[in-house]
Design a protein around this motif. Structure first.
Motif, mmCIF file in Angstrom:
data_model
loop_
_atom_site.group_PDB
_atom_site.id
_atom_site.type_symbol
_atom_site.label_atom_id
_atom_site.label_comp_id
_atom_site.label_asym_id
_atom_site.label_seq_id
_atom_site.Cartn_x
_atom_site.Cartn_y
_atom_site.Cartn_z
ATOM 1 N N PHE A 28 83.912 -45.224 75.588
ATOM 2 C CA PHE A 28 82.664 -44.470 75.519
ATOM 3 C C PHE A 28 81.518 -45.338 75.004
ATOM 4 O O PHE A 28 80.361 -45.166 75.429
ATOM 5 C CB PHE A 28 82.856 -43.259 74.608
ATOM 6 C CG PHE A 28 81.663 -42.357 74.533
ATOM 7 C CD1 PHE A 28 81.259 -41.627 75.629
ATOM 8 C CD2 PHE A 28 80.951 -42.224 73.345
ATOM 9 C CE1 PHE A 28 80.161 -40.787 75.571
ATOM 10 C CE2 PHE A 28 79.855 -41.388 73.268
ATOM 11 C CZ PHE A 28 79.453 -40.660 74.386
ATOM 12 N N LYS A 29 81.790 -46.267 74.111
ATOM 13 C CA LYS A 29 80.752 -47.138 73.586
ATOM 14 C C LYS A 29 80.118 -47.996 74.671
ATOM 15 O O LYS A 29 78.993 -48.464 74.524
ATOM 16 C CB LYS A 29 81.323 -48.039 72.486
ATOM 17 C CG LYS A 29 81.660 -47.297 71.197
ATOM 18 C CD LYS A 29 82.264 -48.235 70.167
ATOM 19 C CE LYS A 29 82.586 -47.502 68.874
ATOM 20 N NZ LYS A 29 83.219 -48.401 67.869
ATOM 21 N N SER A 34 74.764 -43.915 80.207
ATOM 22 C CA SER A 34 74.717 -43.321 81.542
ATOM 23 C C SER A 34 75.379 -41.946 81.546
ATOM 24 O O SER A 34 74.865 -41.001 82.176
ATOM 25 C CB SER A 34 75.397 -44.241 82.564
ATOM 26 O OG SER A 34 76.750 -44.459 82.223
ATOM 27 N N GLN A 35 76.484 -41.806 80.855
ATOM 28 C CA GLN A 35 77.159 -40.517 80.836
ATOM 29 C C GLN A 35 76.336 -39.471 80.103
ATOM 30 O O GLN A 35 76.236 -38.322 80.542
ATOM 31 C CB GLN A 35 78.542 -40.632 80.191
ATOM 32 C CG GLN A 35 79.326 -39.328 80.278
ATOM 33 C CD GLN A 35 80.714 -39.456 79.695
ATOM 34 O OE1 GLN A 35 80.870 -39.398 78.486
ATOM 35 N NE2 GLN A 35 81.711 -39.628 80.533
ATOM 36 N N SER A 36 75.739 -39.848 78.994
ATOM 37 C CA SER A 36 74.920 -38.901 78.238
ATOM 38 C C SER A 36 73.698 -38.487 79.041
ATOM 39 O O SER A 36 73.298 -37.318 79.026
ATOM 40 C CB SER A 36 74.495 -39.522 76.907
ATOM 41 O OG SER A 36 75.621 -39.827 76.108
ATOM 42 N N GLU A 42 71.022 -33.141 83.693
ATOM 43 C CA GLU A 42 71.317 -32.215 84.793
ATOM 44 C C GLU A 42 71.185 -30.754 84.382
ATOM 45 O O GLU A 42 70.492 -29.981 85.060
ATOM 46 C CB GLU A 42 72.708 -32.494 85.360
ATOM 47 C CG GLU A 42 73.046 -31.621 86.565
ATOM 48 C CD GLU A 42 74.410 -31.948 87.140
ATOM 49 O OE1 GLU A 42 74.589 -31.760 88.351
ATOM 50 O OE2 GLU A 42 75.298 -32.381 86.370
ATOM 51 N N PRO A 43 71.805 -30.307 83.276
ATOM 52 C CA PRO A 43 71.600 -28.908 82.890
ATOM 53 C C PRO A 43 70.163 -28.594 82.499
ATOM 54 O O PRO A 43 69.703 -27.461 82.663
ATOM 55 C CB PRO A 43 72.549 -28.725 81.696
ATOM 56 C CG PRO A 43 72.847 -30.083 81.206
ATOM 57 C CD PRO A 43 72.791 -30.970 82.399
ATOM 58 N N THR A 82 80.727 -30.727 82.672
ATOM 59 C CA THR A 82 81.035 -31.915 81.862
ATOM 60 C C THR A 82 82.490 -31.976 81.435
ATOM 61 O O THR A 82 82.879 -32.879 80.695
ATOM 62 C CB THR A 82 80.143 -31.962 80.604
ATOM 63 O OG1 THR A 82 80.295 -30.749 79.847
ATOM 64 C CG2 THR A 82 78.683 -32.148 80.976
ATOM 65 N N SER A 83 83.293 -31.033 81.900
ATOM 66 C CA SER A 83 84.729 -31.065 81.571
ATOM 67 C C SER A 83 85.607 -31.134 82.805
ATOM 68 O O SER A 83 86.529 -31.952 82.875
ATOM 69 C CB SER A 83 85.103 -29.838 80.729
ATOM 70 O OG SER A 83 84.822 -28.633 81.418
#
Length: 263
Positions: A28-29, A34-36, A42-43, A82-83
Motif C-alpha cells: 500500500f505504501k 493512485s488507489q486513494s 469516484e464517489p 472499494t471492496s
C-alpha cells in the motif's frame, strides 16, 4: 490428513493475520496515492453529479434534501466498489498470475487465515474511503451529527462481506474476463436497487422485496440513520444482516479458496 494438520485447520492464530497485513501495508505504501485518488474521487463525482443534477429537479425526498439523501447513499456505494473489485481482481491476479498466495501458504499461514487477513484489510481501507462523500457533503450543507462517527462500523461490515464475496468469485470464475458477468449481472443491480438515489418503496412490490434482500440496502439505511437519527431496533437488524452476510461469505470464500489453492 494427519492429526497435527487437522488440528491446525481448527486453529485461528493472529500472527499470520499480522504477517499478511504487514505485506499489504508494504504494498500500500507504494500505490496509496493512485488507489486513494480513485477510491475517494469516484464517489465524490457520484455525489456531485447526482446530488446537483437530479437535485435541480428533485429538491427534497421525504424529510431530506436530495443532496443529503444521495450523500448518505453513496457511502454504501463506495463501500461496495472499494471492496468487491479488490476482492475479485486482486484475489484472481495474486492466485493465478503472481502466485502470491502460494508463497504465503508456504509460510505458517492457512487458507482461512489468509482469507480473513485479506478481507479485513480490504474492509479497513474501504471503511475509511467510503466516508469521503459525507465529508464532501458537510461542505455543501449537511448538518454534522455524532452518529457520523459510527458510519465506519457500518461500512466495515459491508465491505467485509463484499470483499469476501469478491474473493469467492475469484475462486470460481474460469478466467479474468468472466468478471464481466459478475459486474453486469450482480454488482450493477445491487448498486441500483439499494436506495442510493431513490427510495426503494417507489419500486414495484416484487422489486422492493428484492431490494430489501440486498445487503447494500441495509448499509444505506444504517448510514442514513446514523447521520439523521439512530433507530436502535431497526439499526440492530440492519447490522445483523450485514454481519450475517459477512459470515456467510467468509465460509464460502474459505471453501472456494481452499479448493483452488490446496485441494
Amino acid at each position: 490428513m494427519s492429526g497435527a494438520q487437522a488440528d491446525r485447520l481448527r486453529r485461528f492464530e493472529m500472527a499470520p493475520i499480522r504477517g499478511v497485513w504487514r505485506h499489504e501495508l508494504a504494498l500500500f505504501k507504494r500505490y496509496w496515492t493512485s488507489q486513494s485518488f480513485a477510491s475517494m474521487v469516484e464517489p465524490t463525482f457520484f455525489l456531485l453529479c447526482f446530488g446537483y443534477g437530479f437535485g435541480s429537479m428533485v429538491a427534497v425526498i421525504g424529510d431530506y434534501r436530495y443532496l443529503d439523501f444521495v450523500a448518505t447513499g453513496v457511502v454504501g456505494t463506495a463501500a461496495l466498489f472499494t471492496s468487491v473489485f479488490p476482492g475479485m481482481f486482486n484475489g484472481y491476479i495474486r492466485r493465478v498470475f503472481q502466485h502470491t498466495y502460494d508463497g504465503m501458504l508456504a509460510a505458517p499461514v492457512d487458507v482461512h487465515e489468509l482469507v480473513t487477513a485479506e478481507a479485513s484489510w480490504i474492509a479497513a481501507k474501504s471503511a475509511v474511503y467510503s466516508c469521503t462523500p459525507l465529508l464532501v457533503a458537510l461542505f455543501f450543507g449537511l448538518d454534522p451529527s455524532f452518529g457520523m462517527l459510527l458510519v465506519p462500523v457500518a461500512t466495515f461490515f459491508t465491505a467485509l462481506g463484499f470483499g469476501l464475496f469478491g474473493m469467492w468469485t475469484s475462486s470460481v470464475v474460469p478466467s479474468i474476463n468472466s468478471f464481466d458477468y459478475v459486474i453486469t449481472g450482480v454488482v450493477t443491480p445491487l448498486f441500483l436497487i439499494a436506495g442510493t438515489f431513490f427510495p426503494v418503496d417507489a419500486l414495484p412490490a416484487w422489486a422492493e422485496t428484492a431490494s430489501k434482500l440486498n445487503p447494500l440496502y441495509h448499509c444505506v439505511q444504517l448510514v442514513r440513520h446514523m447521520v439523521f437519527g439512530i433507530e436502535p431496533l431497526a439499526d440492530l437488524g440492519h447490522l445483523a444482516v450485514l454481519a450475517g452476510f459477512a459470515a456467510l461469505m467468509w465460509v464460502i470464500a474459505v471453501r472456494g479458496m481452499r479448493r483452488r489453492l490446496i485441494d
